[in-house]
Design a protein around this motif. Sequence first.
Motif, PDB file in Angstrom:
ATOM      1  N   THR A 291      -0.494  -3.701 -33.336  1.00 41.00           N
ATOM      2  CA  THR A 291      -0.893  -2.706 -34.330  1.00 41.00           C
ATOM      3  C   THR A 291      -1.472  -1.470 -33.655  1.00 41.00           C
ATOM      4  O   THR A 291      -1.157  -0.334 -34.031  1.00 41.00           O
ATOM      5  CB  THR A 291      -1.934  -3.317 -35.288  1.00 41.00           C
ATOM      6  OG1 THR A 291      -1.331  -4.412 -35.979  1.00 41.00           O
ATOM      7  CG2 THR A 291      -2.421  -2.291 -36.294  1.00 41.00           C
TER       8      THR A 291
ATOM      9  N   LEU B 230      -0.126   2.452 -34.008  1.00 45.74           N
ATOM     10  CA  LEU B 230      -0.965   3.553 -34.488  1.00 45.74           C
ATOM     11  C   LEU B 230      -1.107   4.645 -33.429  1.00 45.74           C
ATOM     12  O   LEU B 230      -1.112   5.835 -33.750  1.00 45.74           O
ATOM     13  CB  LEU B 230      -2.343   3.022 -34.886  1.00 45.74           C
ATOM     14  CG  LEU B 230      -2.353   1.990 -36.025  1.00 45.74           C
ATOM     15  CD1 LEU B 230      -3.781   1.605 -36.376  1.00 45.74           C
ATOM     16  CD2 LEU B 230      -1.624   2.520 -37.246  1.00 45.74           C
ATOM     17  N   ARG B 231      -1.188   4.235 -32.180  1.00 45.71           N
ATOM     18  CA  ARG B 231      -1.283   5.226 -31.103  1.00 45.71           C
ATOM     19  C   ARG B 231      -0.028   6.092 -31.069  1.00 45.71           C
ATOM     20  O   ARG B 231      -0.098   7.311 -30.891  1.00 45.71           O
ATOM     21  CB  ARG B 231      -1.475   4.514 -29.764  1.00 45.71           C
ATOM     22  CG  ARG B 231      -1.722   5.478 -28.602  1.00 45.71           C
ATOM     23  CD  ARG B 231      -1.882   4.735 -27.290  1.00 45.71           C
ATOM     24  NE  ARG B 231      -3.078   3.899 -27.303  1.00 45.71           N
ATOM     25  CZ  ARG B 231      -3.077   2.585 -27.132  1.00 45.71           C
ATOM     26  NH1 ARG B 231      -1.919   1.944 -26.958  1.00 45.71           N
ATOM     27  NH2 ARG B 231      -4.198   1.904 -27.131  1.00 45.71           N
TER      28      ARG B 231
ATOM     29  N   PHE C 125       1.961   6.678 -33.636  1.00 41.26           N
ATOM     30  CA  PHE C 125       2.001   7.502 -34.847  1.00 41.26           C
ATOM     31  C   PHE C 125       1.120   8.746 -34.711  1.00 41.26           C
ATOM     32  O   PHE C 125       1.415   9.788 -35.284  1.00 41.26           O
ATOM     33  CB  PHE C 125       1.555   6.684 -36.058  1.00 41.26           C
ATOM     34  CG  PHE C 125       2.512   5.575 -36.443  1.00 41.26           C
ATOM     35  CD1 PHE C 125       3.781   5.496 -35.888  1.00 41.26           C
ATOM     36  CD2 PHE C 125       2.138   4.602 -37.358  1.00 41.26           C
ATOM     37  CE1 PHE C 125       4.661   4.478 -36.233  1.00 41.26           C
ATOM     38  CE2 PHE C 125       3.008   3.586 -37.717  1.00 41.26           C
ATOM     39  CZ  PHE C 125       4.271   3.521 -37.146  1.00 41.26           C
TER      40      PHE C 125
ATOM     41  N   PHE D 127       1.258   0.445 -42.272  1.00 35.70           N
ATOM     42  CA  PHE D 127       1.844   1.290 -41.231  1.00 35.70           C
ATOM     43  C   PHE D 127       2.485   2.541 -41.832  1.00 35.70           C
ATOM     44  O   PHE D 127       2.265   3.657 -41.354  1.00 35.70           O
ATOM     45  CB  PHE D 127       2.879   0.496 -40.430  1.00 35.70           C
ATOM     46  CG  PHE D 127       2.290  -0.608 -39.611  1.00 35.70           C
ATOM     47  CD1 PHE D 127       1.706  -0.343 -38.386  1.00 35.70           C
ATOM     48  CD2 PHE D 127       2.313  -1.915 -40.069  1.00 35.70           C
ATOM     49  CE1 PHE D 127       1.151  -1.361 -37.623  1.00 35.70           C
ATOM     50  CE2 PHE D 127       1.764  -2.944 -39.313  1.00 35.70           C
ATOM     51  CZ  PHE D 127       1.179  -2.666 -38.089  1.00 35.70           C
TER      52      PHE D 127
ATOM     53  N   PHE E  47      -0.147   4.864 -43.220  1.00 35.45           N
ATOM     54  CA  PHE E  47      -0.887   5.568 -42.171  1.00 35.45           C
ATOM     55  C   PHE E  47      -0.069   6.724 -41.608  1.00 35.45           C
ATOM     56  O   PHE E  47      -0.575   7.841 -41.452  1.00 35.45           O
ATOM     57  CB  PHE E  47      -1.259   4.603 -41.048  1.00 35.45           C
ATOM     58  CG  PHE E  47      -2.042   5.253 -39.939  1.00 35.45           C
ATOM     59  CD1 PHE E  47      -3.419   5.354 -40.013  1.00 35.45           C
ATOM     60  CD2 PHE E  47      -1.394   5.794 -38.836  1.00 35.45           C
ATOM     61  CE1 PHE E  47      -4.144   5.982 -39.004  1.00 35.45           C
ATOM     62  CE2 PHE E  47      -2.104   6.420 -37.819  1.00 35.45           C
ATOM     63  CZ  PHE E  47      -3.486   6.511 -37.907  1.00 35.45           C
ATOM     64  N   LEU E  48       1.210   6.459 -41.293  1.00 34.23           N
ATOM     65  CA  LEU E  48       2.048   7.510 -40.714  1.00 34.23           C
ATOM     66  C   LEU E  48       2.234   8.663 -41.696  1.00 34.23           C
ATOM     67  O   LEU E  48       2.150   9.842 -41.313  1.00 34.23           O
ATOM     68  CB  LEU E  48       3.400   6.934 -40.299  1.00 34.23           C
ATOM     69  CG  LEU E  48       4.403   7.920 -39.688  1.00 34.23           C
ATOM     70  CD1 LEU E  48       3.822   8.626 -38.474  1.00 34.23           C
ATOM     71  CD2 LEU E  48       5.700   7.198 -39.321  1.00 34.23           C
TER      72      LEU E  48
ATOM     73  N   ARG F 202      -1.051  10.558 -41.931  1.00 32.43           N
ATOM     74  CA  ARG F 202      -1.307  11.303 -40.707  1.00 32.43           C
ATOM     75  C   ARG F 202      -0.509  12.602 -40.668  1.00 32.43           C
ATOM     76  O   ARG F 202      -1.004  13.652 -40.252  1.00 32.43           O
ATOM     77  CB  ARG F 202      -0.950  10.423 -39.502  1.00 32.43           C
ATOM     78  CG  ARG F 202      -0.905  11.132 -38.156  1.00 32.43           C
ATOM     79  CD  ARG F 202      -2.260  11.545 -37.693  1.00 32.43           C
ATOM     80  NE  ARG F 202      -2.190  12.212 -36.390  1.00 32.43           N
ATOM     81  CZ  ARG F 202      -3.194  12.888 -35.846  1.00 32.43           C
ATOM     82  NH1 ARG F 202      -4.347  12.975 -36.481  1.00 32.43           N
ATOM     83  NH2 ARG F 202      -3.054  13.470 -34.675  1.00 32.43           N
TER      84      ARG F 202
END
Length: 369
Positions: A62, A66-67, A69, A87, A90-91, A94
């Motif tokens: 995970t 995230l890193r 993204f 996921f 979040f993307l 972001r």
Amino acid sequence: MKVAFLANGPGEVWGWCRPLIKEAAGRNWTVDVHLLPCPFASGREINALSRLPATISRHRTTVGALRCFFSAAKYDAVLQLGGDLFFGRFLAWRQRVPLACYSYGYKKGMKRCEKVLTSRPGLFSSERLEIVGDLVLDSLEQGTPEGWRAPRGRRLAIFPGSRPNIRRKAFFFLKEIRSHLMKIDPEIELRVLLSPFSKESEARPWNENGFSVWTGTTPAGIQGADLALTQPGTNTLELMYCGQPFVVAVPFSFLRQMPIAGLVGMLDRIPWVGSALRERIIRKAIPRHIGKMSWPNRLVKGSFVPEFIGEYSASQLADEVARILRDPESLETQRKRLHELAAVVAPGAPAKICNILERMAADHERERK
């Protein structure tokens, strides 16, 4: 247009992601595929997509996803095709871009999606739900069939699985099944359809042990088969759309190889007792799912596709397969019901989904201005 497709296991990668990449490429889109952490992964998802015009990134953790993204190039839209919606949310958050998801069932977080897409009516309800058709249907390529050596009534197609640890165990189990079937009827032919996630070298041991081996498309490989023997998964939908009668088998001797998501799946990490504890929990849970392990049964909320779940030995399962092969009327009845279920869905899901993504991106751009 630049899009991100988020996928996880073999079924989503092969049955959903692949036809979408082809459609997007036909529109000259730039496609990034992010393979999310997944206990069901075969380990060869990148290989399966390597010939398609997309940039593939696999995230084993995970934190790694995230890193990535955080530093990903700007997208016009995000489409999640499997895995935890955390996921995709979040993307999209972001990058401040619209998010859509495609699913056969309700997921937590769907309320945050601009569009929720599914294959057919009646699967689940959700805000912003749109029925677009089944990507698995569009993923099926006809290919060139090959004739069977055995006469009609003695042709068995076998799907040994997409994950290497299950295929390894299935090899020895299916050798026993073949041995028992040959005693019942020496003319029976067993054709193994190796997963697109298999290595080329895997065909040899099957051939050397009396199986015929198929590495082409599913429709071509099963053409002319009387019955297919498979595990639960996306291939039960492929068989449904091909109108191929089949049975599902989950012998309890395979429970320790079965991938499980969540905390139960993590029990394997406990030294000495983890695997046994995990198996015990699965044994207690599985009876609730008998009759629902194949997609056709789930769709009709019944059990017209035979499912052999439990303490089945290879010889017991071989006896069941032989019994069904000797009953052409039940095979034809199942075939008709499969055709009825398949007829509900028309091809064209990739184009519909890409049209929706285009509209979402255009609407988002107008709102920004």
